[in-house]
Design an enzyme around this catalytic site. Structure first.
Site, PDB file in Angstrom:
ATOM      1  N   HIS A  99      -5.651  12.759  13.619  1.00  0.00           N
ATOM      2  CA  HIS A  99      -6.457  12.497  12.882  1.00  0.00           C
ATOM      3  C   HIS A  99      -7.497  11.717  13.456  1.00  0.00           C
ATOM      4  CE1 HIS A  99      -3.952  14.541   9.182  1.00  0.00           C
ATOM      5  NE2 HIS A  99      -3.345  13.920   9.706  1.00  0.00           N
TER       6      HIS A  99
ATOM      7  N   ASP B 261       0.685  -0.988   0.048  1.00  0.00           N
ATOM      8  CA  ASP B 261      -0.416  -0.292  -0.210  1.00  0.00           C
ATOM      9  C   ASP B 261       0.915   1.473   0.369  1.00  0.00           C
ATOM     10  OD1 ASP B 261      -1.434   2.319   0.919  1.00  0.00           O
ATOM     11  OD2 ASP B 261      -2.787   1.123   2.140  1.00  0.00           O
TER      12      ASP B 261
ATOM     13  N   ASP C 208       1.832  20.125  12.799  1.00  0.00           N
ATOM     14  CA  ASP C 208       1.767  18.917  12.004  1.00  0.00           C
ATOM     15  C   ASP C 208       1.700  19.984  10.648  1.00  0.00           C
ATOM     16  OD1 ASP C 208       1.694  15.609  11.660  1.00  0.00           O
ATOM     17  OD2 ASP C 208       0.562  16.391  10.165  1.00  0.00           O
TER      18      ASP C 208
ATOM     19  N   TYR D  14       8.101  11.679   8.134  1.00  0.00           N
ATOM     20  CA  TYR D  14       7.804  10.258   7.106  1.00  0.00           C
ATOM     21  C   TYR D  14      10.297  10.338   6.306  1.00  0.00           C
ATOM     22  CZ  TYR D  14       3.017   9.640   8.677  1.00  0.00           C
ATOM     23  OH  TYR D  14       2.542  11.167   9.226  1.00  0.00           O
TER      24      TYR D  14
ATOM     25  N   ASP E 135       6.436  16.327   9.220  1.00  0.00           N
ATOM     26  CA  ASP E 135       6.382  15.940   7.924  1.00  0.00           C
ATOM     27  C   ASP E 135       5.858  17.385   7.182  1.00  0.00           C
ATOM     28  OD1 ASP E 135       3.567  16.662   9.331  1.00  0.00           O
ATOM     29  OD2 ASP E 135       3.223  14.596   8.740  1.00  0.00           O
TER      30      ASP E 135
ATOM     31  N   HIS F  27      -0.072  18.416   8.254  1.00  0.00           N
ATOM     32  CA  HIS F  27      -1.837  17.940   7.795  1.00  0.00           C
ATOM     33  C   HIS F  27      -2.456  18.694   9.129  1.00  0.00           C
ATOM     34  CE1 HIS F  27       0.545  14.527   6.042  1.00  0.00           C
ATOM     35  NE2 HIS F  27       0.194  14.673   5.238  1.00  0.00           N
TER      36      HIS F  27
HETATM   37 ZN   LIG Z   1       1.035  14.866   9.319  1.00  0.00          ZN
END
Ligand SMILES: [Zn+2]
Length: 663
Positions: free
Chosen positions: A135, A20, A172, A283, A243, A174
């Site tokens: 999240h 994935d 972060d 990451y 990230d 996101h």
């Molecule tokens: Zn993130």
């Protein structure tokens, strides 16, 4: 300083069992690489190391529904195909037979960190965890996140420790939509997220990630905000995703590792320094490890390395800040005070203009990979050019006061500069030849040499002849390695008349007679009489100028009638550790109370500054003075633009207040 580091090796057990591309970046090496780097840098052993425990199901129930917890419990017994099928029901999530255990350890680590900080076992700390959490929602996994570790930590701090106001800062790359949903109607938790948005085409592609999402019901104004000034949190939780760091395949942004040290340091000014950071994304293993080290160093009180690169805010960043400010202004008087907000338009693309979306693990910039690793290694080299000095803080006094209390690691400096060196500088002014002034000068020069040679990070010195000693300190700094010296002079102190106007010295006089930019490098501002005015002055004027100037030495001088209360002086000194990599010399008058010297020594050593006390609004005169100065200086000092929209409007207000000089 005690910094807790919460970790457990078993959090590396969960991993992706099938192909994935979207999920493969969330792998166990994220934790092992970060931990190894902390060990190599000798940071792990400086921390209070705590082995993470599992959160109980009752604790998970603080945020998550019983059905969701029981669904997760069931995953431990599933085979690969069943896990894969279940994972497919969520957005960018994978499950493993160890996921439930790992996720309970991650949540437990966040709770343990809060317990350690709120019981006083540690001042602050980092929970190094996976899976991440921000999240995750009440009944849904999302974006690699299973349980919302930070949301659980906030609820735990309220229920177990009785706190009333908690700030969550989510840096972060996101948007932590999970955390936002959990607290959007709750005014006791202020959620501040800084994320990549791309007008709605960056994952999680949500309209509610934009600046005009401000919470609902009772919680209006408590989602996405500029938290300084009024909220006064009792605890700061950081959703620490890396990230957005340079090299990261997810974020594709350019934050250098030292940015995270500065952010951590700034947040330590809140909640008495009770800061708990919990790992989220990140990451790129090298970039992640370096950034984690930077946060831990800042938590331990080490000075942050200076920021590199041009100090000019991006136009798009200014737009984002202004939109957030405008959306929040109705709910925060401190923002409203800074002037009328621009008309807010949503920054979300309409469907027809929407370019192709950027998904997690999506398009990567492989072409830039080689270049990025070159940039990273050169950054690593740069950071090693700024090794931490052996002595973090030294105090040089002309007379020892029995009432002075210093942290045990602060060095009481006994040495003086060589007689000839002191004599050479003393010739500059008659006042320096006097007995105590001469002795003090020798000590100041010795301390300054230590700072300039990288032996000492920061220091405090007393002197009976403050104005002339300051002049020597500037000249000595400029003639010994310092390219640019920032001088923040508080009180009745004039800029030395013989100082060259060559742009190597920025002279900022707080408690000046008037608000005036006498030149690009000579700024004077009256001392505001309220906490709100003082904070605005420091955050919206002094810090942007200081960071924009990129000094390699900061001199803070508390001169005659400086008028600062101890917490104000402490906050000023603490924040001015940022711009020059911690190289700060504070000069105070010989008869200053030992309590002031003590509090300054503690903040230079990395402790959180004491509270400024109850928030009081800035006076209209103080705000006009700031707007006037920003209007005058913004063209040369671009960093001032982040503090608010000045430009035309400020000019207009200046005309209203009748000219260029204010009382
Ligand atoms: Zn993130």
């Amino acid at each position: 300083m005690r910094t807790a580091l919460v970790y457990h090796g078993e959090m590396t057990a969960a991993r992706l069992l099938w192909e994935d591309p979207e999920c493969e970046i969330e792998r166990p090496e994220r934790l092992t690489a970060a931990l190894e780097r902390l060990q190599q840098e000798g940071l792990e052993r400086r921390c209070l190391q705590l082995a993470a425990r599992e959160a109980s199901e009752a604790e998970l129930g603080l945020v998550h529904s019983p059905e969701y917890v029981s669904l997760l419990r069931g995953t431990s017994a599933l085979g690969t195909e069943e896990l894969r099928a279940l994972s497919g029901q969520y957005d960018a999530v994978y499950f493993h037979p160890s996921t439930f255990h790992c996720a309970r350890l991650a949540a437990g680590a966040a709770l343990q960190l809060v317990d350690a900080v709120l019981t006083g076992a540690a001042h602050n700390g980092l929970a190094l965890v996976r899976p991440p959490g921000h999240h995750s929602q009440r009944a849904a996994a999302s974006g690699f996140c299973v349980f919302n570790n930070v949301a659980l930590a906030a609820k735990h701090a309220q229920q177990r420790h009785g706190l009333h106001r908690i700030l969550i800062v989510d840096w972060d790359v996101h948007h932590g939509q999970g955390t936002q949903y959990i607290f959007e109607d709750d005014p006791s938790v202020l959620y501040f997220s800084w994320h990549r948005y791309e007008h709605g085409r960056f994952w999680p592609y949500l309209r509610e990630s934009d600046a005009d999402a401000i919470g609902r019901g009772q919680g209006r104004g408590f989602t996405v905000n500029l938290p300084w000034n009024q909220f006064d949190p009792e605890l700061v939780l950081i959703s620490a995703g890396f990230d957005s760091a340079i090299g990261d395949p997810e974020g594709q942004m350019q934050a250098t590792p030292e940015c995270f040290a500065h952010l951590t340091q700034l947040l330590q000014g809140l909640a008495g320094g009770r800061v708990c950071a919990v790992l989220e994304g990140g990451y790129h293993l090298e970039s992640l490890s370096q950034s984690v080290c930077m946060v831990v160093k800042a938590l331990l009180g080490d000075p942050a390395p200076p920021l590199s690169g041009p100090m000019v805010p991006q136009h798009s960043a200014l737009e984002s800040i202004q939109s957030a400010r405008a959306a929040q202004a109705p709910h925060w008087t401190s923002l409203r005070q800074q002037g009328s907000a621009p008309i807010l338009s949503s920054s979300t693309w309409s469907p027809e203009e929407r370019p192709s979306p950027v998904s997690p693990g999506g398009p990567k910039f492989e072409a830039a990979e080689a270049q990025t690793s070159a940039v990273l290694s050169s950054l690593l080299d740069q950071l090693h050019l700024h090794p931490t000095p052996p002595v973090r803080t030294a105090v040089a006094l002309t007379a020892l006061d029995a009432a002075l209390v210093l942290p045990p690691e602060v060095l009481l400096q006994e040495g003086s500069a060589p007689q000839e060196e002191t004599q050479a500088w003393a010739r500059l002014h008659k006042a320096l030849a006097q007995d105590t002034a001469f002795i003090a000068l020798g000590k100041v020069l010795h301390l300054l040499n230590g700072i300039l040679d990288g032996q000492v990070s920061s220091g405090i010195a007393t002197t009976p002849a403050i104005a002339v000693t300051l002049e020597v300190a500037i000249l000595h700094g400029l003639s010994h390695r310092a390219q640019r010296v920032l001088c923040v002079a508080v009180g009745h102190l004039d800029r030395p008349p013989d100082l060259a106007s060559d742009g190597r010295t920025l002279w900022l006089n707080i408690r000046g007679k008037e608000a005036a930019a006498l030149s690009t490098f000579h700024v004077s501002v009256p001392l505001p009489g309220t906490t709100g005015g003082f904070l605005s002055c420091i955050l919206a004027l002094v810090l942007p100028l200081a960071y924009g100037f990129q000094p390699d030495l900061v001199l803070v001088v508390l001169g005659p009638a400086h008028g600062l209360q101890d917490p104000q002086a402490a906050l000023l000194a603490a924040l001015l550790r940022g711009p020059a990599g911690g190289r700060v010399l504070v000069l105070v008058e010989q008869e200053s109370p030992s309590q002031l010297v003590g509090v300054l020594a503690r903040v230079l050593h990395g402790e959180a500054p004491p509270s400024l006390g109850p928030f009081s609004m800035a006076s209209p005169e103080d705000l006009q003075a700031l707007i006037h100065l920003r209007g005058q200086l913004e063209a040369q000092w671009k960093m001032l633009q982040v503090a608010g929209e000045a430009g035309d409007r400020a000019e207009a207000e200046c005309r209203e207040c009748g000219g260029t000089v204010l009382p």
